[in-house]
Motif scaffolding. Structure first.
Motif, PDB file in Angstrom:
ATOM      1  N   CYS A  44      -3.524   2.054  -1.893  1.00 54.56           N
ATOM      2  CA  CYS A  44      -2.327   1.420  -1.476  1.00 54.56           C
ATOM      3  C   CYS A  44      -1.868   1.908   0.016  1.00 54.56           C
ATOM      4  O   CYS A  44      -1.691   3.245   0.202  1.00 54.56           O
ATOM      5  N   LEU A  45      -1.649   1.125   0.774  1.00 55.75           N
ATOM      6  CA  LEU A  45      -0.954   1.405   2.061  1.00 55.75           C
ATOM      7  C   LEU A  45       0.441   1.283   2.075  1.00 55.75           C
ATOM      8  O   LEU A  45       0.989   0.105   1.790  1.00 55.75           O
ATOM      9  N   TRP A  46       1.351   2.364   2.047  1.00 58.47           N
ATOM     10  CA  TRP A  46       2.763   2.197   1.976  1.00 58.47           C
ATOM     11  C   TRP A  46       3.619   2.240   3.268  1.00 58.47           C
ATOM     12  O   TRP A  46       3.500   3.295   3.894  1.00 58.47           O
ATOM     13  N   LEU A  47       4.084   1.120   3.837  1.00 66.01           N
ATOM     14  CA  LEU A  47       4.700   1.002   4.763  1.00 66.01           C
ATOM     15  C   LEU A  47       6.336   1.054   4.921  1.00 66.01           C
ATOM     16  O   LEU A  47       6.731   0.363   4.360  1.00 66.01           O
ATOM     17  N   THR A  48       6.535   2.134   5.298  1.00 64.47           N
ATOM     18  CA  THR A  48       8.246   2.422   5.147  1.00 64.47           C
ATOM     19  C   THR A  48       8.961   2.467   6.595  1.00 64.47           C
ATOM     20  O   THR A  48       8.226   2.799   7.308  1.00 64.47           O
ATOM     21  N   GLY A  49      10.072   2.068   6.874  1.00 61.51           N
ATOM     22  CA  GLY A  49      10.844   1.962   8.128  1.00 61.51           C
ATOM     23  C   GLY A  49      12.068   0.989   7.951  1.00 61.51           C
ATOM     24  O   GLY A  49      12.279   0.423   6.794  1.00 61.51           O
ATOM     25  N   VAL A 106       2.639   5.107   5.744  1.00 64.66           N
ATOM     26  CA  VAL A 106       2.699   4.769   6.939  1.00 64.66           C
ATOM     27  C   VAL A 106       4.138   4.541   7.460  1.00 64.66           C
ATOM     28  O   VAL A 106       4.931   3.905   6.954  1.00 64.66           O
ATOM     29  N   TYR A 107       4.602   5.551   8.371  1.00 67.62           N
ATOM     30  CA  TYR A 107       6.068   5.662   8.791  1.00 67.62           C
ATOM     31  C   TYR A 107       6.224   4.803   9.795  1.00 67.62           C
ATOM     32  O   TYR A 107       5.468   5.264  11.086  1.00 67.62           O
TER      33      TYR A 107
END
Length: 203
Positions: free
Chosen positions: A36-41, A136-137
């Motif tokens: 799981c690649l978790w992109l947050t922002g 990933v921030y």
């Protein structure tokens, strides 16, 4: 009996069924290690654009993928939720559980969601093994996101037409130990994709 009591009683009778086909067997069929690649922002940071580009690159490599985009999920699975703190927590909980199921199915899952609260992202990470989760921030600053304003949300929020807007009247808790950080105002999309994939391979 109120709804919460019903849920409690009902849950006590649930017994998960042990499936014969293991997650590793499903992954082996796809010749890849699921994760799981978790992109947050913030809204407008470039999460969806990056997630889409990542999926295209992985697809070209023959990988089996799926993108869980925050807005898309809210249009279906989470269309009953508002934007308050409790609703946002439940939104991320649902996305996390779906991502977990997809990883068990052998997929590389890319989550693109504001996910503003550290505790909720930590709960999501806890569902996965260390080598299955990459945070990933997408750290594009507020003023850049507000200037982009692709959906007109910042303008509406600043005019008071949208309440509980992340970064304005609702907090965004930036990751303290993200696996990867990308400021899309400073990094070209192709370079951002390669950076994320490099970090993923190392992990």
């Amino acid at each position: 009996m109120n709804e919460s009591s019903f849920i409690s009683v009902h849950s006590s009778h649930i017994r998960p069924y042990a499936l014969s086909l293991s997650p590793s067997a499903r992954a082996a069929l796809k010749h890849q290690q699921p994760c799981c690649l978790w992109l947050t922002g913030l809204s407008g940071a470039g999460k969806s654009t990056l997630a889409n580009a990542l999926e295209l690159q992985l697809n070209e490599q023959g990988r089996h993928t799926f993108v869980l985009d925050g807005d898309n999920v809210r249009n279906g699975l989470c269309n009953d939720l508002g934007m308050g703190a409790a609703a946002r927590k439940e939104n991320i909980r649902r996305i996390s559980e779906v991502a977990r199921l997809m990883v068990d199915a052998g997929l590389i899952v890319i989550v693109s969601a504001i996910s503003p609260f550290q505790a909720d992202r930590a709960s999501a990470r806890a569902l996965f093994r260390t080598d299955e989760f990459l945070e990933v921030y997408v750290s594009t600053p507020f003023d850049i996101c507000a200037r982009r304003d692709p959906k007109g949300l910042y303008q509406a929020a600043l005019q008071g037409r949208i309440k509980d807007f992340t970064g304005l009247d609702s907090p965004y808790e930036a990751p303290q130990q993200a696996d990867c950080e990308i400021n899309t105002d400073e990094v070209e999309l192709a370079d951002a994709v390669q950076h994320v994939l490099t970090v993923l391979l190392k992990k």
